[in-house]
Design a protein around this motif. Structure first.
Motif, mmCIF file in Angstrom:
data_model
loop_
_atom_site.group_PDB
_atom_site.id
_atom_site.type_symbol
_atom_site.label_atom_id
_atom_site.label_comp_id
_atom_site.label_asym_id
_atom_site.label_seq_id
_atom_site.Cartn_x
_atom_site.Cartn_y
_atom_site.Cartn_z
ATOM 1 N N LEU A 250 39.261 9.250 -17.806
ATOM 2 C CA LEU A 250 40.474 9.969 -17.433
ATOM 3 C C LEU A 250 40.821 9.740 -15.965
ATOM 4 N N ASP A 251 39.777 9.806 -15.130
ATOM 5 C CA ASP A 251 39.956 9.634 -13.696
ATOM 6 C C ASP A 251 40.535 8.250 -13.389
ATOM 7 N N ASN A 252 39.967 7.238 -14.039
ATOM 8 C CA ASN A 252 40.439 5.869 -13.797
ATOM 9 C C ASN A 252 41.852 5.651 -14.326
ATOM 10 N N LEU A 253 42.127 6.205 -15.503
ATOM 11 C CA LEU A 253 43.469 6.043 -16.070
ATOM 12 C C LEU A 253 44.495 6.790 -15.238
ATOM 13 N N ALA A 254 44.112 7.994 -14.747
ATOM 14 C CA ALA A 254 45.037 8.790 -13.941
ATOM 15 C C ALA A 254 45.412 8.033 -12.676
ATOM 16 N N ALA A 255 44.408 7.360 -12.080
ATOM 17 C CA ALA A 255 44.682 6.619 -10.847
ATOM 18 C C ALA A 255 45.696 5.525 -11.102
ATOM 19 N N ALA A 256 45.641 4.920 -12.296
ATOM 20 C CA ALA A 256 46.530 3.800 -12.578
ATOM 21 C C ALA A 256 47.890 4.257 -13.075
ATOM 22 N N THR A 260 48.287 7.848 -7.531
ATOM 23 C CA THR A 260 47.030 7.821 -6.802
ATOM 24 C C THR A 260 46.857 9.102 -6.005
ATOM 25 N N GLN A 261 47.994 9.687 -5.591
ATOM 26 C CA GLN A 261 47.895 10.891 -4.778
ATOM 27 C C GLN A 261 47.354 12.073 -5.571
ATOM 28 N N TYR A 262 47.810 12.201 -6.796
ATOM 29 C CA TYR A 262 47.400 13.342 -7.596
ATOM 30 C C TYR A 262 46.341 12.974 -8.625
ATOM 31 N N MET A 268 41.240 18.087 -13.086
ATOM 32 C CA MET A 268 41.261 19.521 -12.810
ATOM 33 C C MET A 268 42.137 20.270 -13.806
ATOM 34 N N ILE A 269 43.328 19.715 -14.048
ATOM 35 C CA ILE A 269 44.241 20.363 -14.987
ATOM 36 C C ILE A 269 43.640 20.328 -16.390
ATOM 37 N N PHE A 270 43.009 19.211 -16.706
ATOM 38 C CA PHE A 270 42.313 19.092 -17.982
ATOM 39 C C PHE A 270 41.225 20.163 -18.084
ATOM 40 N N LEU A 271 40.479 20.339 -16.991
ATOM 41 C CA LEU A 271 39.423 21.347 -16.961
ATOM 42 C C LEU A 271 39.984 22.740 -17.222
ATOM 43 N N ILE A 272 41.075 23.078 -16.528
ATOM 44 C CA ILE A 272 41.654 24.408 -16.702
ATOM 45 C C ILE A 272 42.101 24.592 -18.150
ATOM 46 N N ALA A 273 42.745 23.553 -18.697
ATOM 47 C CA ALA A 273 43.214 23.653 -20.081
ATOM 48 C C ALA A 273 42.038 23.875 -21.031
ATOM 49 N N VAL A 274 40.961 23.105 -20.832
ATOM 50 C CA VAL A 274 39.811 23.248 -21.728
ATOM 51 C C VAL A 274 39.209 24.643 -21.612
ATOM 52 N N PHE B 125 44.615 22.138 -2.468
ATOM 53 C CA PHE B 125 44.336 21.172 -1.401
ATOM 54 C C PHE B 125 45.179 19.913 -1.586
ATOM 55 N N LEU B 126 45.270 19.440 -2.827
ATOM 56 C CA LEU B 126 46.069 18.235 -3.091
ATOM 57 C C LEU B 126 47.539 18.461 -2.755
ATOM 58 N N VAL B 127 48.038 19.648 -3.066
ATOM 59 C CA VAL B 127 49.430 19.939 -2.743
ATOM 60 C C VAL B 127 49.629 19.951 -1.229
ATOM 61 N N PHE B 128 48.699 20.601 -0.496
ATOM 62 C CA PHE B 128 48.810 20.619 0.974
ATOM 63 C C PHE B 128 48.827 19.196 1.518
ATOM 64 N N ARG B 129 48.008 18.338 0.922
ATOM 65 C CA ARG B 129 47.863 16.993 1.471
ATOM 66 C C ARG B 129 49.016 16.086 1.073
#
Lengths: 291, 332
Positions: A250-256, A260-262, A268-274, B125-129
């Protein structure tokens, strides 16, 4: 399409490391209700122990053995005897805070006694690329993936196939009953601490050549492993494995594909949803509500 | 005994307050900065103590609320708004976000809740950055002005220290009142046994959300003071480790004790400074001190005092019982 394949391989390789670290985390939780906030630093330290041994003149293979043994002594035995045992009866939270303090202590100790700079670390897998299905895949990714999977399979085989593993599981699931039927619960708990120390040392050995040995390198890794453990199921070894692989990919796919910023936001959002929709994790058992 | 203890407590409190006002007058710039930082962190820790210590909800997001307050204050004051207005906005904003963050607490508890709030911390933190149009991104916001209070400029360190100390005093009084009000008792009922609290008619839903919202609002207040204190903010101070630090402050001071956050913030802010003479070893010694303290007393510093007082009370009670018993026997 070719891009996706590369991303998947790289994601699985990091994911396998997360899985190693997350498995140890769930083992400690199951046997002794320890949330180890220093787990990331536990991965950072063995690399420095190995580097220190090499600086003292030991060859690489000896440094690895020394590093693993020292980790088991410090991060397994000493951690359990000096920190966990005296605090266990006081509940989860003070112990979790104590492990946060331990994380600070380990980071600072490495910075002070070793180096604040990032150090290169030799790889146990030869560098270079091999061609798989027409794609150039780095040997390092494959090596990491294979070794991590072997370790995880070894562990699950130990837990599910051997009498020792059954005793460990019994001790984790119901210590009182396990004691009655003659399982040496204390020894089994110690064993899980030693296994955790071994796994973090192995993870350290696999990941440090890629990201360099740095005193802060545990922070991100620890967090990823926590997320992996929770997503997969806090109380399940196989959950931690699945969670680790999933978060890595997920991390690698999200970066692509996301941004890259988010990129860090996606797991994290996946974690909250789970947690909100399936608090016991994707593969976990629901824990009984304590009143 | 209690008739004697109360004036003693008040006198001791007055001495401490007087010392906090008088002693720093001849401190240097850095000393005043550290002491102001202590006051600010004590406010944030007090908020977390409400959420965690009184209402029993584990939160790893308090640092994010300090960040929200700090950015609200920095953005508004650099655009010409007065600081009190910024504080009001910071309170409102963190209260609202804290309320929303309380919803997961209605579904999950303990370590799960800790990880939801941890995730929130990272997202903030990501939003701040990343939202540099608003927050200046990694370059942050500089030249944050310090306010005029009653026409007096607080640009110098000493007047601004008094602003922080005064705010700490106001927040302390508010929290003191709150935990003695029916709300505070509802919070404690929530912590001790949520199911029983519910059966006694406490609206656990509402109070759980309130515990988060009020605790977060205090984090916002701390942030709104932190921005003018440092006069420059970037995302780094508000990352996860601030939340962890604040949690450590609350536990080390003594969760659920009114004075816990003051002591916890003192340990977290001042102890590393006092240990600075050890140079590179200071954070290591700090970590060892925290671990040692928690092994010795998992309920924090005030836990030690509490245990000691409880022991004395039991002893006094059994002594009284012995006297009463012997009197009874002679009477017979």
């Amino acid at each position: 399409m070719s891009n996706l394949f590369d991303l998947l391989v790289a994601g699985l390789a990091t994911g396998a490391i997360y899985a190693l670290v997350a498995v140890g985390f769930t083992l400690l939780w199951q046997t002794s209700q320890t949330i180890n906030f220093a787990q990331g630093e536990f991965v950072m330290l063995p690399a420095f122990l190995m580097l220190a041994a090499m600086h003292a003149g030991a060859p690489f293979w000896l440094a690895i053995i020394l590093g693993i043994l020292l980790s088991m002594l410090l991060l397994g035995l000493a951690f359990k005897m000096l920190l966990v045992d005296p605090m266990l009866r006081h509940g989860v939270l003070p112990l979790a805070i104590a492990t946060m303090a331990l994380a600070i202590g380990l980071k600072e100790a490495v910075k002070q006694f070793f180096s604040a700079e990032a150090s290169p670390f030799p790889s146990i897998v030869p560098t270079g690329d091999v061609s798989i299905l027409g794609h150039a895949v780095s040997l390092q990714s494959i090596g990491v993936l294979v070794l991590a999977i072997l370790a995880v399979f070894g562990l699950t085989a130990l837990l599910n196939r051997t009498s020792l593993g059954h005793q460990m599981q019994a001790a984790a699931q119901n210590p009182t009953v396990a004691r009655i039927i003659g399982v040496p619960v204390e020894r089994m708990i110690l064993l899980t601490f030693l296994i955790n120390a071994f796994l973090v040392a192995l993870a350290s050995l696999l990941i440090t050549p890629i990201y360099l040995a740095k005193f802060t390198s545990g922070e991100v890794l620890g967090q990823a492993a926590f997320i992996a453990a929770i997503v997969g199921g806090f109380n399940q070894v196989r959950g931690a494995i699945a969670g680790g692989l999933l978060i890595g990919v997920l991390d690698n796919l999200a970066a692509a594909y996301v941004s890259t910023q988010y990129r860090a936001a996606v797991p994290m959002i996946f974690l909250i949803a789970v947690i909100l929709f399936r608090p016991q994790g994707l593969l976990g058992r629901a824990e009984e509500r304590t009143v | 005994m209690s008739g004697f203890a109360k004036p003693l407590k008040i006198a001791f409190g007055l001495i401490v307050v007087a010392a906090l006002i008088v002693v720093p007058m001849n401190f240097n710039r850095y000393g005043l900065f550290i002491l102001s930082q202590w006051a600010v962190m004590a406010i944030a820790a007090m908020g977390l103590n409400l959420t965690l210590g009184y209402a029993g909800q584990v939160s790893l997001a308090q640092g994010a609320f300090v960040g929200i307050g700090a950015y609200a204050a920095a953005i508004m004051t650099t655009h010409g708004w007065p600081l009190p207005a910024a504080i009001v906005v910071a309170i409102g904003l963190s209260f609202a976000v804290g309320w929303v963050l309380g919803y997961p607490a209605l579904r999950v508890q303990h370590h799960y809740l800790a990880f939801v709030t941890l995730a929130f911390s990272t997202l903030a933190f990501l939003v701040f950055r990343n939202e540099s149009w608003l927050t200046g991104g990694i370059y942050g916001i500089s030249n944050i002005p310090r306010p005029h209070i009653f026409g007096i400029a607080t640009n110098k360190p000493l007047p601004f220290y008094y602003v922080c100390l005064g705010s700490l005093a106001i927040v302390s009084l508010a929290v003191w009142w709150l935990i003695r009000s029916p709300w505070g008792r509802a919070f404690m009922a929530l912590r001790e046994n949520p199911l029983r609290a519910q059966s006694l008619g406490v609206d656990t839903r509402r109070y759980t959300l309130m515990a988060f919202a009020i605790g977060s609002a205090l984090g916002g207040v701390a942030g709104a003071l932190y921005a003018p204190l440092t006069q420059y903010i970037d995302p780094v101070p508000f990352n996860l480790s601030l939340s962890l630090d604040l949690l450590m402050m609350v536990i080390v001071g003594g969760a659920g004790f009114f004075l816990g956050p003051f002591l916890g913030a003192m340990i977290a802010v001042l102890l590393p400074e006092w240990l600075r003479f050890t140079e590179g070893y200071y954070l290591m010694l700090y970590a060892i001190a925290v671990m040692g303290l928690l092994i010795w007393s998992p309920t924090g510093i005030l836990g030690i005092l509490d245990r000691y007082l409880a022991e004395r009370r039991t002893k006094a009670a059994s002594a009284q019982r012995a006297v009463a018993k012997s009197r009874l026997e002679t009477a017979q």
